[in-house]
Design a protein around this motif. Structure first.
Motif, short mmCIF file in Angstrom:
data_model
loop_
_atom_site.label_atom_id
_atom_site.label_comp_id
_atom_site.label_asym_id
_atom_site.label_seq_id
_atom_site.Cartn_x
_atom_site.Cartn_y
_atom_site.Cartn_z
N HIS A 9 0.85 -1.19 0.00
CA HIS A 9 0.00 0.00 0.00
C HIS A 9 0.89 1.24 0.00
CE1 HIS A 9 -3.42 -2.39 2.13
NE2 HIS A 9 -3.01 -2.95 1.01
N THR A 17 -1.62 -6.10 -0.72
CA THR A 17 -2.80 -6.62 -1.40
C THR A 17 -2.35 -7.53 -2.52
OG1 THR A 17 -4.05 -4.60 -0.94
CG2 THR A 17 -4.86 -5.99 -2.73
N HIS A 19 -4.16 -10.19 -5.65
CA HIS A 19 -5.32 -10.73 -6.34
C HIS A 19 -4.98 -12.16 -6.76
CE1 HIS A 19 -6.96 -6.70 -6.37
NE2 HIS A 19 -5.80 -6.29 -6.86
N THR A 71 -9.43 -11.23 -3.57
CA THR A 71 -8.39 -10.29 -3.15
C THR A 71 -8.08 -10.55 -1.68
OG1 THR A 71 -9.19 -8.65 -4.72
CG2 THR A 71 -7.79 -7.85 -2.93
N VAL A 73 -5.99 -9.07 1.55
CA VAL A 73 -5.38 -7.85 2.06
C VAL A 73 -4.87 -8.13 3.47
CG1 VAL A 73 -5.75 -5.42 2.67
CG2 VAL A 73 -6.95 -6.41 0.71
N GLU A 75 -3.25 -5.85 6.53
CA GLU A 75 -2.97 -4.47 6.95
C GLU A 75 -2.51 -4.44 8.39
OE1 GLU A 75 -5.78 -1.41 4.53
OE2 GLU A 75 -6.65 -2.32 6.31
N ARG A 127 -16.33 -8.20 1.88
CA ARG A 127 -15.01 -8.41 2.49
C ARG A 127 -15.23 -9.12 3.81
NH1 ARG A 127 -12.41 -2.50 1.40
NH2 ARG A 127 -11.76 -2.99 -0.71
#
Length: 152
Positions: A9, A17, A19, A71, A73, A75, A127
């Motif tokens: 990011h 991230t 895919h 996807t 992610v 964080e 999500r």
């Protein structure tokens, strides 16, 4: 075999991230990414739980949607917390089934291993996420009763 690259990011919270195609081998790639990112951030103590969580969330996408891509992610929410999420184009919310069900117990694992978890609906899909906290930051569940004569 499709080559997938995690994208860091550029703004906002630190994170990555990726895919991935909705194929069984993507689960292995997602687990490796979670482990690698948590090690890079110096919180490899969360790697085992993080790998299980991303496996369960991505497997739910593979088993219960017709999505071609998902996807993943990861964080860094704070110094002591990490959010792992799997996004897909399905609007069908994951269902926490009874612990006696023959299948579908993966969300029980997610709930047991995470500090918090949930599912956010969007116009394009959903999500499903879980937040892990380091052991030092997680509140203690056990609170011993004071003994006679002890001060609080």
């Amino acid at each position: 075999m499709t080559l997938t690259v995690a994208t860091p990011h550029a703004i906002g919270r630190p994170g990555y991230t990726v895919h991935l195609p909705c194929q069984p081998e993507s689960v292995r790639r997602a687990r490796a990414l979670v482990s690698s990112v948590l090690e890079t951030w110096g919180i490899s103590s969360l790697a085992e739980d993080g790998e299980v969580i991303v496996s369960e969330l991505l497997t739910n996408t593979l088993d219960h949607t017709t999505c071609r891509m998902a996807t993943v992610v990861i964080e860094r929410c704070s110094d002591d917390a990490v959010r792992i999420e799997v996004a897909d184009e399905s609007r069908t919310r994951p269902q926490l089934k009874g612990d006696n069900a023959e299948s579908g117990r993966g969300l029980f694992l997610v709930a047991a291993l995470s500090w918090r978890w949930g599912c956010d609906e969007h116009a394009w899909g959903k999500r499903t996420w879980a937040v892990l906290k380091t052991r030092a930051a997680a509140p203690s569940v056990f609170h011993p009763a004071p003994t006679a004569g002890s001060a609080r």
